[in-house]
Design a protein around this motif. Sequence first.
Motif, PDB file in Angstrom:
ATOM      1  N   ARG A   1       0.807  -1.224   0.000  1.00 24.10           N
ATOM      2  CA  ARG A   1       0.000   0.000   0.000  1.00 24.10           C
ATOM      3  C   ARG A   1       0.839   1.273   0.000  1.00 24.10           C
ATOM      4  O   ARG A   1       0.415   2.310   0.480  1.00 24.10           O
ATOM      5  N   GLY A   2       2.032   1.150  -0.547  1.00 23.06           N
ATOM      6  CA  GLY A   2       2.867   2.339  -0.643  1.00 23.06           C
ATOM      7  C   GLY A   2       4.280   1.961  -1.040  1.00 23.06           C
ATOM      8  O   GLY A   2       4.725   0.827  -0.824  1.00 23.06           O
TER       9      GLY A   2
ATOM     10  N   ALA B   1      11.578  -1.806  -8.786  1.00 19.29           N
ATOM     11  CA  ALA B   1      10.839  -3.057  -8.975  1.00 19.29           C
ATOM     12  C   ALA B   1       9.375  -2.870  -8.608  1.00 19.29           C
ATOM     13  O   ALA B   1       9.047  -2.154  -7.658  1.00 19.29           O
ATOM     14  N   TRP B   2       8.512  -3.549  -9.361  1.00 20.15           N
ATOM     15  CA  TRP B   2       7.061  -3.480  -9.149  1.00 20.15           C
ATOM     16  C   TRP B   2       6.521  -4.895  -8.974  1.00 20.15           C
ATOM     17  O   TRP B   2       6.981  -5.833  -9.624  1.00 20.15           O
ATOM     18  N   LYS B   3       5.516  -5.055  -8.127  1.00 21.51           N
ATOM     19  CA  LYS B   3       4.864  -6.347  -7.984  1.00 21.51           C
ATOM     20  C   LYS B   3       4.225  -6.748  -9.323  1.00 21.51           C
ATOM     21  O   LYS B   3       3.584  -5.930  -9.993  1.00 21.51           O
ATOM     22  N   ALA B   4       4.409  -7.996  -9.679  1.00 17.89           N
ATOM     23  CA  ALA B   4       3.877  -8.505 -10.946  1.00 17.89           C
ATOM     24  C   ALA B   4       3.417  -9.944 -10.752  1.00 17.89           C
ATOM     25  O   ALA B   4       3.876 -10.627  -9.834  1.00 17.89           O
ATOM     26  N   PRO B   5       2.535 -10.441 -11.611  1.00 16.16           N
ATOM     27  CA  PRO B   5       1.894 -11.738 -11.369  1.00 16.16           C
ATOM     28  C   PRO B   5       2.797 -12.929 -11.672  1.00 16.16           C
ATOM     29  O   PRO B   5       3.867 -12.806 -12.262  1.00 16.16           O
ATOM     30  N   GLU B   6       2.295 -14.102 -11.296  1.00 15.10           N
ATOM     31  CA  GLU B   6       3.006 -15.357 -11.470  1.00 15.10           C
ATOM     32  C   GLU B   6       3.093 -15.745 -12.947  1.00 15.10           C
ATOM     33  O   GLU B   6       2.375 -15.199 -13.795  1.00 15.10           O
TER      34      GLU B   6
ATOM     35  N   ARG C   1       6.028   6.817 -20.362  1.00 16.09           N
ATOM     36  CA  ARG C   1       5.782   6.885 -21.804  1.00 16.09           C
ATOM     37  C   ARG C   1       5.018   5.659 -22.282  1.00 16.09           C
ATOM     38  O   ARG C   1       4.120   5.755 -23.130  1.00 16.09           O
ATOM     39  N   VAL C   2       5.369   4.492 -21.753  1.00 14.84           N
ATOM     40  CA  VAL C   2       4.644   3.280 -22.127  1.00 14.84           C
ATOM     41  C   VAL C   2       3.218   3.338 -21.596  1.00 14.84           C
ATOM     42  O   VAL C   2       2.261   2.988 -22.296  1.00 14.84           O
ATOM     43  N   ILE C   3       3.069   3.796 -20.361  1.00 12.08           N
ATOM     44  CA  ILE C   3       1.728   3.896 -19.774  1.00 12.08           C
ATOM     45  C   ILE C   3       0.841   4.837 -20.577  1.00 12.08           C
ATOM     46  O   ILE C   3      -0.333   4.555 -20.842  1.00 12.08           O
ATOM     47  N   THR C   4       1.397   5.960 -21.004  1.00 14.02           N
ATOM     48  CA  THR C   4       0.614   6.985 -21.694  1.00 14.02           C
ATOM     49  C   THR C   4       0.434   6.699 -23.184  1.00 14.02           C
ATOM     50  O   THR C   4      -0.678   6.813 -23.725  1.00 14.02           O
ATOM     51  N   ASP C   5       1.527   6.306 -23.848  1.00 15.48           N
ATOM     52  CA  ASP C   5       1.506   6.195 -25.303  1.00 15.48           C
ATOM     53  C   ASP C   5       1.617   4.769 -25.824  1.00 15.48           C
ATOM     54  O   ASP C   5       1.463   4.542 -27.033  1.00 15.48           O
ATOM     55  N   GLY C   6       1.924   3.814 -24.950  1.00 14.44           N
ATOM     56  CA  GLY C   6       2.098   2.445 -25.399  1.00 14.44           C
ATOM     57  C   GLY C   6       3.422   2.237 -26.114  1.00 14.44           C
ATOM     58  O   GLY C   6       4.370   3.019 -25.954  1.00 14.44           O
ATOM     59  N   VAL C   7       3.501   1.176 -26.898  1.00 23.98           N
ATOM     60  CA  VAL C   7       4.703   0.875 -27.669  1.00 23.98           C
ATOM     61  C   VAL C   7       4.342   0.845 -29.141  1.00 23.98           C
ATOM     62  O   VAL C   7       3.173   0.686 -29.509  1.00 23.98           O
ATOM     63  N   THR C   8       5.331   0.987 -29.990  1.00 26.92           N
ATOM     64  CA  THR C   8       5.080   0.966 -31.426  1.00 26.92           C
ATOM     65  C   THR C   8       5.022  -0.474 -31.932  1.00 26.92           C
ATOM     66  O   THR C   8       5.526  -1.402 -31.283  1.00 26.92           O
TER      67      THR C   8
ATOM     68  N   ALA D   1       1.343  -2.346 -18.445  1.00 28.38           N
ATOM     69  CA  ALA D   1       2.129  -1.247 -17.865  1.00 28.38           C
ATOM     70  C   ALA D   1       1.240  -0.389 -16.967  1.00 28.38           C
ATOM     71  O   ALA D   1       1.635  -0.006 -15.858  1.00 28.38           O
ATOM     72  N   GLN D   2       0.050  -0.079 -17.440  1.00 31.09           N
ATOM     73  CA  GLN D   2      -0.884   0.721 -16.643  1.00 31.09           C
ATOM     74  C   GLN D   2      -1.333  -0.019 -15.383  1.00 31.09           C
ATOM     75  O   GLN D   2      -1.547   0.592 -14.335  1.00 31.09           O
ATOM     76  N   THR D   3      -1.453  -1.331 -15.486  1.00 32.63           N
ATOM     77  CA  THR D   3      -1.950  -2.125 -14.367  1.00 32.63           C
ATOM     78  C   THR D   3      -0.906  -2.301 -13.270  1.00 32.63           C
ATOM     79  O   THR D   3      -1.229  -2.160 -12.072  1.00 32.63           O
ATOM     80  N   TYR D   4       0.327  -2.586 -13.647  1.00 28.78           N
ATOM     81  CA  TYR D   4       1.317  -3.019 -12.656  1.00 28.78           C
ATOM     82  C   TYR D   4       2.343  -1.946 -12.283  1.00 28.78           C
ATOM     83  O   TYR D   4       2.932  -2.024 -11.195  1.00 28.78           O
ATOM     84  N   PHE D   5       2.572  -0.961 -13.128  1.00 31.72           N
ATOM     85  CA  PHE D   5       3.580   0.052 -12.810  1.00 31.72           C
ATOM     86  C   PHE D   5       2.952   1.193 -12.016  1.00 31.72           C
ATOM     87  O   PHE D   5       2.748   2.298 -12.534  1.00 31.72           O
ATOM     88  N   THR D   6       2.647   0.911 -10.770  1.00 36.30           N
ATOM     89  CA  THR D   6       2.078   1.925  -9.893  1.00 36.30           C
ATOM     90  C   THR D   6       3.037   2.204  -8.743  1.00 36.30           C
ATOM     91  O   THR D   6       3.764   1.312  -8.290  1.00 36.30           O
TER      92      THR D   6
END
Length: 433
Positions: free
Chosen positions: A250-251, A269-274, A349-356, A416-421
Amino acid sequence: MELSGPTIAHDAFEHLETRAGIHAYSHRGNGLRVLVLEQPSAPVACLMVTYGVGSRNEGAGLTGATHFLEHLMFKGTERYHARHETSVFQVLQSVGAQINATTWLDRTNYFAVLPTEHLPLAADIEADRMRGVLLEDEAVASEKTVILNELDRGQNEAFRNLYHHVWSAAFPAHPYGHPTIGWRSDVEAITAEKLRGFYDTYYWPGNATVSVIGGVTVTEALTLVDDRFGSIPSAPEPIPSGVTREPDQRGERRVVVKQAGAVDHLICAWKAPEATHGDAAALQLLSVVLGMGKSSRLYNALVDTGLATHASASAPSFRDPALFSILAMLTPGKTHDEVEAAIYAEVDRVITDGVTQHELDRALGLYRAHDAYERDGVYAAASSLNEAIAAGDWTLFTDSLARAQAVTRDDVQRVAQTYFTADTRTVGLHLSR
């Protein structure tokens, strides 16, 4: 991709499935799982035993037990022992085998690569030490000295210390938070009795998978495995499967390691799924876009600009949720704040614009090459299959490329939007000065 194939009957085994040439069976008597991949052109074979026990399964006071047992599995049984000049290394190396073992978060594996005609010898040794390891006090004391020296060497490596601190901060409840080699106090206090209890809990056929890859037929492999392993009984009690679930973070958490070193390091590092989660493939490709090669975003943002001498990214591939990590080695004179800000700029940038589409195609190309490399040779295939077994589903080995090819640009941006918080982030700073 071959999803099914002819069932090769063997009275001792139940056929589970055949996928991409790999035949999966379960022993009817003791639950031992067997995976066979025929490679008729190979004059060699690899026999690997993967146990479903790693540092993930260690409780308080027993950290490092799995790694300690890895060492002791080579110290001897009644039949294979140095005092008889029949140690595991002596016997297998005398027929030209390459042998070793490794321990990691979710598994331990033991393997031999050797001429096909000597495969029965490797199977005999692995079956014998599955339940026959002696775990003598003298051997425990001797290996304790070796492991403590190994632990001390690791303590002198600044990046390894930073890595352990980050995982410990990210996982205060789940056992991913302690190092595979164990905490020093636990290693010092371990006894043969404690190790016997751990061994008797996890080292059973029902907690193991035998992979046989190389110049051997499925029938030959199954006959051999049944002959050597079939008489081993099932575990008297169910194998423990649960571990403490990590509470939601939570922080942001931050750790600082001050230790002399050539350069400063930074880990974000960010928490990410199995590994078996539906988002795992997209995260794997995102790690390639961000951090693999000189065309990657992090290389361009950090190395090309002189902020760092190295930058990389890695996505988790474990049984339980773990960490998506970005590592940077700072250029002398640059600050952690500068590098951290540049990393977040690329993530945003990935969160906002994605990847090409070009980036995704490049990532798939690199992923495809890596996938082919992991199947190049009997050991490479067995090792990669071992990691899929450890992650909870051996078909991750056969299906990983198809999963990656199904990923879209929208998928990459969404993960990226889901896990990079910020609330699920753990940051580690190594200060060398």
